[in-house]
Design an enzyme around this catalytic site. Sequence first.
Site, PDB file in Angstrom:
ATOM      1  N   HIS A 249       0.809  -1.187   0.045  1.00  0.00           N
ATOM      2  CA  HIS A 249      -0.029   0.014   0.192  1.00  0.00           C
ATOM      3  C   HIS A 249       0.934   1.121  -0.022  1.00  0.00           C
ATOM      4  CE1 HIS A 249       1.059  -0.530   4.197  1.00  0.00           C
ATOM      5  NE2 HIS A 249       0.917   0.603   4.484  1.00  0.00           N
ATOM      6  N   CYS A 250       2.036   1.256   0.012  1.00  0.00           N
ATOM      7  CA  CYS A 250       2.880   2.389   0.313  1.00  0.00           C
ATOM      8  C   CYS A 250       3.930   2.692  -0.845  1.00  0.00           C
ATOM      9  CB  CYS A 250       3.792   2.418   1.546  1.00  0.00           C
ATOM     10  SG  CYS A 250       4.711   0.915   1.811  1.00  0.00           S
ATOM     11  N   ILE A 251       5.028   1.828  -1.037  1.00  0.00           N
ATOM     12  CA  ILE A 251       5.985   2.053  -2.115  1.00  0.00           C
ATOM     13  C   ILE A 251       5.455   2.495  -3.646  1.00  0.00           C
ATOM     14  CG2 ILE A 251       8.114   1.166  -3.242  1.00  0.00           C
ATOM     15  CD1 ILE A 251       8.885  -0.065  -0.649  1.00  0.00           C
TER      16      ILE A 251
END
Length: 216
Positions: free
Chosen positions: A40-42
């Site tokens: 969900h981030c990078i």
Amino acid sequence: NELALIFEKMGVDTWETINAASTKPYGFLAFYPGPGVGGHCIPLDPYYMSYVAKRHGIIPRFIETAGEINEFMRIHAINLVEIGLQENNLKIHDSTISIFGMTYKKNIDDTRESPSLYIIKELIKLGSDVKVYDPYVDYIEIGGKKIRSENTIEDALKDSDCAIFATDHDVFCQLDVEFLEKMGVRIIVDCRNIFNKELFENTNINYLAIGKPNNI
């Protein structure tokens, strides 16, 4: 990931290089290549920074270049599949391809932004008969269609021409070359350095890997 692409052409093993660099006693963190990034981030958050930077008149070249390289790794994994098939006189649209690992990293059940989803989608689009197996995921949805995980590793390998190891779940790392050869798989594409290349030298399996010399 970019070094892995370069080293493949140079005949250098990226994984051995990183292990050598890791012997430095300070100031070094090991990061490894793969078939792309997930979670969900990078894959998402850097682009928020990129958007804000552009609103302030700054072009964040490094963020966007890194994103392009990471996204290309999914295509590179498919390219390795196609090369392996061609070396065995097989066509990608007439082949059965098994994908091991639908999550974006090992030993979890999170498939968000997993590179496996893109790889599966593209192989189906190219006409491959795709089978998937992940001990942590029952099914995924591609284009509104549920694709269910096979019940066992054996089921996934049965009648398969090529096996892609996209996630390095512990259960996959325990597989041995004799088992894979017994199951009749002809091509292995290793995206996570699960196997030792030398173990395939006297087998009937064509082994290709991200970040390792592939004699291309």
